[in-house]
Design a protein around this motif. Structure first.
Motif, PDB file in Angstrom:
ATOM      1  N   GLU A   1       0.827  -1.212   0.000  1.00 40.39           N
ATOM      2  CA  GLU A   1       0.000   0.000   0.000  1.00 40.39           C
ATOM      3  C   GLU A   1       0.863   1.266   0.000  1.00 40.39           C
ATOM      4  O   GLU A   1       0.539   2.266  -0.647  1.00 40.39           O
ATOM      5  CB  GLU A   1      -0.914   0.002   1.227  1.00 40.39           C
ATOM      6  CG  GLU A   1      -2.014  -1.056   1.170  1.00 40.39           C
ATOM      7  CD  GLU A   1      -2.815  -1.103   2.449  1.00 40.39           C
ATOM      8  OE1 GLU A   1      -4.038  -1.327   2.379  1.00 40.39           O
ATOM      9  OE2 GLU A   1      -2.231  -0.907   3.538  1.00 40.39           O
ATOM     10  N   ILE A   2       1.971   1.192   0.692  1.00 36.22           N
ATOM     11  CA  ILE A   2       2.868   2.360   0.720  1.00 36.22           C
ATOM     12  C   ILE A   2       3.511   2.562  -0.645  1.00 36.22           C
ATOM     13  O   ILE A   2       3.659   3.694  -1.116  1.00 36.22           O
ATOM     14  CB  ILE A   2       3.942   2.168   1.808  1.00 36.22           C
ATOM     15  CG1 ILE A   2       3.283   2.067   3.191  1.00 36.22           C
ATOM     16  CG2 ILE A   2       4.957   3.307   1.778  1.00 36.22           C
ATOM     17  CD1 ILE A   2       4.237   1.695   4.307  1.00 36.22           C
ATOM     18  N   ASN A   3       3.904   1.437  -1.270  1.00 35.62           N
ATOM     19  CA  ASN A   3       4.461   1.470  -2.631  1.00 35.62           C
ATOM     20  C   ASN A   3       5.648   2.435  -2.719  1.00 35.62           C
ATOM     21  O   ASN A   3       5.727   3.292  -3.609  1.00 35.62           O
ATOM     22  CB  ASN A   3       3.380   1.867  -3.633  1.00 35.62           C
ATOM     23  CG  ASN A   3       3.731   1.416  -5.048  1.00 35.62           C
ATOM     24  OD1 ASN A   3       4.639   0.593  -5.250  1.00 35.62           O
ATOM     25  ND2 ASN A   3       3.032   1.956  -6.025  1.00 35.62           N
ATOM     26  N   LEU A   4       6.584   2.299  -1.765  1.00 29.72           N
ATOM     27  CA  LEU A   4       7.689   3.238  -1.644  1.00 29.72           C
ATOM     28  C   LEU A   4       8.619   3.211  -2.856  1.00 29.72           C
ATOM     29  O   LEU A   4       9.061   4.254  -3.343  1.00 29.72           O
ATOM     30  CB  LEU A   4       8.486   2.922  -0.363  1.00 29.72           C
ATOM     31  CG  LEU A   4       9.542   3.949   0.058  1.00 29.72           C
ATOM     32  CD1 LEU A   4       8.884   5.254   0.468  1.00 29.72           C
ATOM     33  CD2 LEU A   4      10.387   3.405   1.200  1.00 29.72           C
TER      34      LEU A   4
ATOM     35  N   GLU B   1      11.711  11.774   3.087  1.00 34.51           N
ATOM     36  CA  GLU B   1      10.779  12.901   3.060  1.00 34.51           C
ATOM     37  C   GLU B   1       9.339  12.416   2.933  1.00 34.51           C
ATOM     38  O   GLU B   1       8.426  12.949   3.582  1.00 34.51           O
ATOM     39  CB  GLU B   1      11.124  13.849   1.904  1.00 34.51           C
ATOM     40  CG  GLU B   1      10.284  15.118   1.908  1.00 34.51           C
ATOM     41  CD  GLU B   1      10.753  16.130   0.889  1.00 34.51           C
ATOM     42  OE1 GLU B   1      10.006  17.102   0.646  1.00 34.51           O
ATOM     43  OE2 GLU B   1      11.842  15.940   0.321  1.00 34.51           O
ATOM     44  N   LEU B   2       9.128  11.398   2.115  1.00 31.40           N
ATOM     45  CA  LEU B   2       7.778  10.847   1.945  1.00 31.40           C
ATOM     46  C   LEU B   2       7.283  10.218   3.245  1.00 31.40           C
ATOM     47  O   LEU B   2       6.137  10.436   3.660  1.00 31.40           O
ATOM     48  CB  LEU B   2       7.778   9.803   0.823  1.00 31.40           C
ATOM     49  CG  LEU B   2       6.428   9.127   0.545  1.00 31.40           C
ATOM     50  CD1 LEU B   2       5.422  10.137   0.028  1.00 31.40           C
ATOM     51  CD2 LEU B   2       6.595   7.983  -0.451  1.00 31.40           C
ATOM     52  N   LEU B   3       8.167   9.469   3.906  1.00 30.64           N
ATOM     53  CA  LEU B   3       7.786   8.831   5.162  1.00 30.64           C
ATOM     54  C   LEU B   3       7.509   9.854   6.267  1.00 30.64           C
ATOM     55  O   LEU B   3       6.749   9.597   7.190  1.00 30.64           O
ATOM     56  CB  LEU B   3       8.890   7.865   5.613  1.00 30.64           C
ATOM     57  CG  LEU B   3       9.065   6.611   4.746  1.00 30.64           C
ATOM     58  CD1 LEU B   3      10.349   5.891   5.103  1.00 30.64           C
ATOM     59  CD2 LEU B   3       7.859   5.682   4.902  1.00 30.64           C
ATOM     60  N   ASN B   4       8.130  11.035   6.143  1.00 30.26           N
ATOM     61  CA  ASN B   4       7.903  12.108   7.119  1.00 30.26           C
ATOM     62  C   ASN B   4       6.663  12.933   6.815  1.00 30.26           C
ATOM     63  O   ASN B   4       6.370  13.904   7.506  1.00 30.26           O
ATOM     64  CB  ASN B   4       9.116  13.047   7.169  1.00 30.26           C
ATOM     65  CG  ASN B   4      10.210  12.503   8.064  1.00 30.26           C
ATOM     66  OD1 ASN B   4       9.934  11.887   9.091  1.00 30.26           O
ATOM     67  ND2 ASN B   4      11.455  12.719   7.668  1.00 30.26           N
ATOM     68  N   GLY B   5       5.940  12.534   5.751  1.00 30.11           N
ATOM     69  CA  GLY B   5       4.706  13.244   5.438  1.00 30.11           C
ATOM     70  C   GLY B   5       4.756  14.071   4.183  1.00 30.11           C
ATOM     71  O   GLY B   5       3.787  14.761   3.844  1.00 30.11           O
ATOM     72  N   GLY B   6       5.898  14.040   3.434  1.00 31.81           N
ATOM     73  CA  GLY B   6       6.006  14.813   2.203  1.00 31.81           C
ATOM     74  C   GLY B   6       5.273  14.139   1.058  1.00 31.81           C
ATOM     75  O   GLY B   6       4.875  12.970   1.131  1.00 31.81           O
ATOM     76  N   LYS B   7       5.068  14.880  -0.008  1.00 27.22           N
ATOM     77  CA  LYS B   7       4.370  14.357  -1.182  1.00 27.22           C
ATOM     78  C   LYS B   7       5.188  14.644  -2.427  1.00 27.22           C
ATOM     79  O   LYS B   7       5.901  15.633  -2.517  1.00 27.22           O
ATOM     80  CB  LYS B   7       2.984  14.995  -1.328  1.00 27.22           C
ATOM     81  CG  LYS B   7       2.037  14.641  -0.204  1.00 27.22           C
ATOM     82  CD  LYS B   7       0.669  15.254  -0.439  1.00 27.22           C
ATOM     83  CE  LYS B   7      -0.290  14.869   0.682  1.00 27.22           C
ATOM     84  NZ  LYS B   7      -1.628  15.470   0.484  1.00 27.22           N
ATOM     85  N   PHE B   8       5.069  13.763  -3.436  1.00 29.78           N
ATOM     86  CA  PHE B   8       5.776  13.928  -4.701  1.00 29.78           C
ATOM     87  C   PHE B   8       4.774  13.850  -5.833  1.00 29.78           C
ATOM     88  O   PHE B   8       3.759  13.154  -5.770  1.00 29.78           O
ATOM     89  CB  PHE B   8       6.850  12.836  -4.874  1.00 29.78           C
ATOM     90  CG  PHE B   8       7.937  12.925  -3.845  1.00 29.78           C
ATOM     91  CD1 PHE B   8       9.027  13.756  -4.040  1.00 29.78           C
ATOM     92  CD2 PHE B   8       7.857  12.193  -2.672  1.00 29.78           C
ATOM     93  CE1 PHE B   8      10.022  13.846  -3.083  1.00 29.78           C
ATOM     94  CE2 PHE B   8       8.841  12.285  -1.715  1.00 29.78           C
ATOM     95  CZ  PHE B   8       9.935  13.106  -1.920  1.00 29.78           C
ATOM     96  N   GLU B   9       5.105  14.618  -6.877  1.00 29.13           N
ATOM     97  CA  GLU B   9       4.227  14.580  -8.048  1.00 29.13           C
ATOM     98  C   GLU B   9       4.455  13.285  -8.820  1.00 29.13           C
ATOM     99  O   GLU B   9       5.566  12.791  -8.885  1.00 29.13           O
ATOM    100  CB  GLU B   9       4.528  15.787  -8.957  1.00 29.13           C
ATOM    101  CG  GLU B   9       4.221  17.117  -8.281  1.00 29.13           C
ATOM    102  CD  GLU B   9       4.531  18.296  -9.188  1.00 29.13           C
ATOM    103  OE1 GLU B   9       5.045  18.074 -10.302  1.00 29.13           O
ATOM    104  OE2 GLU B   9       4.260  19.427  -8.781  1.00 29.13           O
TER     105      GLU B   9
ATOM    106  N   HIS C   1      21.567   8.326  -3.178  1.00 33.00           N
ATOM    107  CA  HIS C   1      21.380   9.413  -2.216  1.00 33.00           C
ATOM    108  C   HIS C   1      20.056  10.130  -2.468  1.00 33.00           C
ATOM    109  O   HIS C   1      19.307  10.438  -1.539  1.00 33.00           O
ATOM    110  CB  HIS C   1      22.543  10.415  -2.307  1.00 33.00           C
ATOM    111  CG  HIS C   1      23.817   9.887  -1.746  1.00 33.00           C
ATOM    112  ND1 HIS C   1      24.612   8.994  -2.428  1.00 33.00           N
ATOM    113  CD2 HIS C   1      24.428  10.111  -0.553  1.00 33.00           C
ATOM    114  CE1 HIS C   1      25.668   8.704  -1.695  1.00 33.00           C
ATOM    115  NE2 HIS C   1      25.587   9.367  -0.551  1.00 33.00           N
ATOM    116  N   LYS C   2      19.775  10.372  -3.721  1.00 30.61           N
ATOM    117  CA  LYS C   2      18.567  11.118  -4.060  1.00 30.61           C
ATOM    118  C   LYS C   2      17.313  10.329  -3.711  1.00 30.61           C
ATOM    119  O   LYS C   2      16.362  10.871  -3.128  1.00 30.61           O
ATOM    120  CB  LYS C   2      18.581  11.472  -5.546  1.00 30.61           C
ATOM    121  CG  LYS C   2      17.402  12.320  -5.978  1.00 30.61           C
ATOM    122  CD  LYS C   2      17.528  12.694  -7.445  1.00 30.61           C
ATOM    123  CE  LYS C   2      16.346  13.574  -7.877  1.00 30.61           C
ATOM    124  NZ  LYS C   2      16.441  13.963  -9.303  1.00 30.61           N
TER     125      LYS C   2
END
Length: 658
Positions: free
Chosen positions: A600-603, A650-658, A642-643
């Motif tokens: 579900e996370i699909n990291l 950042e995503l795990l901390n609540g950030g979002k990506f396009e 690294h990237k």
């Protein structure tokens, strides 16, 4: 027409100010001396280029207000508390003794009683601007003579407030009722106390609300409003504008916005101060100076010697060496800029006549010019005083005679104190050499191995066992003494390991030439910490970071000191950044992905990073599947570039990506 003349005069003043700032910087003289001389030349007694003297004095008043505000801002209650002993003892004694001696001299010269008191106050004040410049140019503000000089100068600045208040009592105007004057002063003191109390509780919240607007224009306008508003309130209370400005600065000094306030006001203050000092010079009759050169010379030299001699005696009474006393005396021997402010206020109360004012003004200017010139003799003074013998306690001699293969610590500040504690705990023998007699007395009572003395003196180093020591550590903030001591200690013991702390990188090469085995400049140690933290942020492996830091230190910071850094000397960080790495992430209770499966996370699809393991309750789940659920308290191990790892965190901390 009048407005035209005012603008014309301001243009002339600013036009003259620019080359003065440049020329006097080249001559290593304070620019305020140049402004005073310029006022003499372009004023009504010189080439008569300035027409609207009264209007210029109004602008000069703003310069005084801003000057007093920044003094209050730089003083702060915190700084006063830090140097309160020097402030009260050295500062208080200097002001009282200088005022009293000067008063007696003028009384015997036939000058009226009240005017003699006033002149004593004028001569007791020194220039904060000049002493701060002299010390900062030599990196000696934190040296013993620097701390004492700043403390004395600071006390003098604080005395400006009560001096303004007692001017009406000293007035020669027969129409002024002394009783009424005392009542007014009492009311003024009360109003000042109320204002100080009110400003302490209301001014910081107001500044905070202004800062919350996040508009630089509003912040600047708001600060200027507070300065001028406070100054205006004190003026209505019967005090001067300058006192209110000083109170405003003193209150805001301990606020969170003091640095930003100073940055906003500093350029404005400097511009108006140039007008102020030029306006003071305008009042000096240059013809009077030309016709009375002997009188001006005698007053200049006498005032300088008298002030310097009194300060030397006070510093010696505080148990400091002769060198420290002489440097303090020379640095504070001039008559200061606040004397001009006070003298101008005194003219309104008939406390100083025209000829006396011209004599005082001219002599003050020349004492300011004299100070930087004489201060250049510091190395010669240090060498001459080094020839004198020191008095050392027998106990210190007996203890030092037993030492061998020990460490000598020069200075018992924060660094010296911490080093001594570590050496004590590890059982390594050491001895501390310190110039502050109070520190030596107190630490001896605490059982510290410390002796009083100047580390540049050969006899002191011999008593400390420099010929038998393995290491000497310079933890002092006096570049000249450090250099002189290095020469002496290396001549006594060429094999001694000399470790030197310095503030600036430009001192490294000279210290190494003098024999320093290791130089630690605070300036670039800070740079290395920044360098390390940035690389850690980008997940550069710790061993690679330490390799770079070690390389820089081994080269004595030479790589960082080059204008064009040789990048090939470093490991190629771009290649490291392109490689894969592992990173850990702790899942706290606020994580939005708790109780969700990895599918579900699909990291990986969102960031290109992979969860290769989960640590839960001390057990590791290797190669977790998409069905595994993320739980609070888990530590997940990520793998990727690294990237991609940065994006995953950042995503795990609540950030979002396009």
């Amino acid at each position: 027409m009048n407005e035209f003349l005012v603008i014309q005069d301001i243009v002339i003043i600013l036009l003259v100010s620019l080359p003065i700032i440049f020329i006097f910087r080249k001559l290593n003289l304070p620019s305020l001396v140049g402004f005073l001389l310029a006022g003499m030349i372009i004023g009504p007694y010189g080439f008569k280029l300035i027409k609207s003297v009264d209007e210029i004095e109004v602008m000069a008043e703003i310069g005084v207000i801003l000057l007093m505000f920044t003094i209050g801002l730089e003083v702060s209650f915190t700084q006063i508390n830090r140097i309160k002993k020097f402030l009260i003892t050295a500062g208080g004694l200097q002001f009282l003794i200088t005022s009293a001696v000067t008063f007696l001299i003028f009384v015997f010269a036939g000058i009226p009683f009240n005017q003699s008191i006033f002149l004593g106050f004028l001569l007791a004040l020194s220039s904060t601007v000049i002493i701060m410049k002299l010390l900062s140019d030599r990196n000696e503000i934190e040296s013993p003579h620097g701390k004492i000089s700043v403390s004395i100068s600071l006390f003098q600045d604080l005395m400006i407030v009560p001096l303004f208040l007692i001017l009406p009592i000293l007035s020669t105007d027969k129409n002024i009722d002394t009783i009424n004057a005392l009542i007014k002063i009492g009311v003024a003191f009360g109003a000042t106390a109320v204002l100080l109390f009110a400003a302490k509780y209301f001014m910081p919240p107001i500044v905070h609300q202004i800062a919350r607007l996040r508009m630089r224009e509003a912040f600047t306008v708001g600060i200027i409003l507070l300065i001028l508003g406070t100054a205006y309130i004190t003026h209505l209370s019967g005090l001067s504008f300058a006192i209110g400005a000083f109170i405003a600065g003193l209150i805001l000094a301990d606020s969170d916005y003091n640095h930003q306030i100073l940055a906003e006001i500093l350029t404005l203050r400097d511009a108006f101060n140039s007008i102020f000092f030029v306006s003071v010079g305008l009042l000096l009759n240059i013809q009077f100076v030309i016709h009375n050169p002997l009188l001006i010379s005698v007053i200049t030299v006498s005032a300088f010697i008298l002030k310097a001699f009194i300060i030397i005696l006070i510093v010696l009474a505080l148990k400091y060496p002769l060198r420290i006393a002489i440097l303090c005396g020379i640095g504070l021997g001039q008559i200061g800029e606040f004397s001009f402010v006070l003298a101008q206020a005194g003219t309104k109360f008939n406390l100083i006549g025209n000829d006396l004012y011209n004599s005082f003004l001219a002599s003050s200017i020349f004492t300011m010019i004299l100070t930087p010139i004489i201060f250049q003799l510091e190395p010669w003074i240090t060498r001459q005083t080094a020839k004198l013998k020191s008095r050392i306690d027998d106990e210190e001699v007996k203890y030092a005679e037993k030492l061998s293969a020990h460490v000598i610590i020069a200075g018992y500040g924060l660094n010296g104190r911490n080093l001594a504690r570590v050496l004590r705990e590890t059982g390594i023998k050491y001895i501390v050499i310190e110039l502050n007699p109070d520190t030596v007395r107190q630490e001896k009572q605490n059982g510290e191995y410390i002796m009083f003395g100047d580390i540049s003196r050969e006899d002191i180093l011999k008593i400390a066992g420099a010929e038998r020591a393995n290491v000497i550590v310079y933890a002092i903030s006096d570049p000249l003494i450090t250099r002189m001591s290095l020469k002496v200690v290396k001549s006594l013991n060429p094999s001694i390991y000399a470790l030197v702390r310095t503030r600036y990188i430009n001192e490294v090469d000279e210290l190494i030439k003098l024999g320093a085995d290791e130089v630690i400049p605070e300036e670039f140690e800070t740079a290395l910490q920044i360098f390390r933290k940035v690389l850690e942020k980008y997940h550069i492996p710790l061993n690679v970071i330490m390799q770079q830091v070690t390389l820089l230190r081994q080269e004595s910071y030479r790589l960082l000191r080059k204008e064009a850094m040789d990048i090939t000397a470093f490991t190629h960080l771009d290649e490291i950044l392109a490689q894969g790495l592992t990173e850990t992430f702790f899942v706290n209770e606020d994580c939005s992905f708790i109780n969700k499966t990895l599918a579900e996370i699909n990291l990986r699809a969102q960031t290109d990073a992979t969860i290769i393991a989960i640590v839960r309750d001390g057990n590791m789940i290797s190669n977790p599947s998409g069905k595994d659920i993320l739980m609070a308290g888990d530590t997940i191990i990520l793998y990727g570039t690294h990237k991609s790892v940065d994006r995953a965190i950042e995503l795990l901390n609540g950030g979002k990506f396009e």
